[in-house]
Design an enzyme around this catalytic site. Sequence first.
Site, short mmCIF file in Angstrom:
data_model
loop_
_atom_site.label_atom_id
_atom_site.label_comp_id
_atom_site.label_asym_id
_atom_site.label_seq_id
_atom_site.Cartn_x
_atom_site.Cartn_y
_atom_site.Cartn_z
N GLY A 272 0.79 -1.22 0.00
CA GLY A 272 0.00 0.00 0.00
C GLY A 272 0.82 1.27 0.00
O GLY A 272 0.38 2.29 0.51
N LEU B 278 -9.99 -9.33 -10.54
CA LEU B 278 -10.75 -8.70 -11.62
C LEU B 278 -11.99 -8.04 -11.02
O LEU B 278 -12.66 -8.63 -10.16
CB LEU B 278 -11.17 -9.78 -12.63
CG LEU B 278 -11.72 -9.29 -13.96
CD1 LEU B 278 -10.65 -8.53 -14.74
CD2 LEU B 278 -12.23 -10.47 -14.78
N HIS C 134 -0.84 0.67 -13.32
CA HIS C 134 -0.12 -0.54 -13.74
C HIS C 134 1.35 -0.19 -13.91
O HIS C 134 1.68 0.84 -14.50
CB HIS C 134 -0.71 -1.07 -15.05
CG HIS C 134 -0.11 -2.37 -15.45
ND1 HIS C 134 -0.51 -3.56 -14.88
CD2 HIS C 134 0.90 -2.69 -16.30
CE1 HIS C 134 0.21 -4.55 -15.38
NE2 HIS C 134 1.07 -4.04 -16.25
N ASP D 263 -6.36 -4.67 -17.19
CA ASP D 263 -5.41 -3.71 -17.76
C ASP D 263 -5.78 -3.20 -19.15
O ASP D 263 -4.92 -2.77 -19.91
CB ASP D 263 -3.98 -4.31 -17.81
CG ASP D 263 -3.52 -4.76 -16.44
OD1 ASP D 263 -3.85 -4.09 -15.45
OD2 ASP D 263 -2.81 -5.78 -16.37
C1 GRF Z 1 2.21 -0.98 -7.85
O1 GRF Z 1 3.44 -1.18 -8.48
C2 GRF Z 1 1.10 -0.86 -8.85
O2 GRF Z 1 1.52 -0.45 -10.10
C3 GRF Z 1 0.58 -2.24 -8.96
O3 GRF Z 1 0.74 -2.81 -7.69
C4 GRF Z 1 1.82 -2.17 -7.02
C5 GRF Z 1 1.34 -1.78 -5.66
O4 GRF Z 1 2.40 -1.34 -4.87
N1 GRF Z 1 -0.75 -2.26 -9.50
P1 GRF Z 1 2.14 -0.72 -3.45
O5 GRF Z 1 1.39 -1.77 -2.62
O6 GRF Z 1 1.33 0.51 -3.63
O7 GRF Z 1 3.50 -0.44 -2.88
#
Ligand code: GRF
Length: 192
Positions: free
Chosen positions: A13, A88, A105, A146
């Site tokens: 997070g 999803l 993403h 995505d």
């Molecule tokens: C991020 O790299 C985001 O792009 C992907 O999941 C990751 C989450 O990272 N969808 P974090 O938990 O916010 O550090």
Amino acid sequence: MQHNLAIFASGTGSNAKKIVEHFKHNPNINVSLVVSNKADAPVLDMARSNGIPILVIGRPFFYSTEDILKIFNNFPINFVVLAGFLWLVPSYLVKAFENRMVNIHPALLPKYGGKGMYGMKVHEAVKAAGETETGITIHYVNERYDEGDAIFQAKCQVAPDDTPEDIAQKIHALEHRHFPEVIEKLLKPQNP
Ligand code: GRF
């Protein structure tokens, strides 16, 4: 208009934290709920320590009922942010939040996206392909992984000796810099 955000996250997070910090003193934008499918996800501790209500969901609740919409009404949630949420999104929720639900993403979509392309798998694939650049994509959420319309991309270089971990670090830095600001721009009235 008052914007009440729900952030969906299943992991650390760090993006959710940046978003919470970014909007902490914004009178019009409030992170009202953090949703996770993992009861022990560190993101929930971040939410608790910021006094943000949390909701832990299971598959039957999420996919076989629409009860989350009723819970959303209590806050009332009018914008959804996916930040490291791997399930999803069911079509009832996509429809309820059309153009009001975004995902981040860690690659330049449409490259390195789709089911199973998340976290380090993305950066390992980027490295294996010998890419010289990669980046992030913020996009609207539709019913396929995505594939929703892209809103924003930012790039970074991949050096020949970068490891997937190095790439992950560069990507996180880009995400943290841009994700809160892109959300804020989306929520600004079109005609001030
Ligand atoms: C991020 O790299 C985001 O792009 C992907 O999941 C990751 C989450 O990272 N969808 P974090 O938990 O916010 O550090």
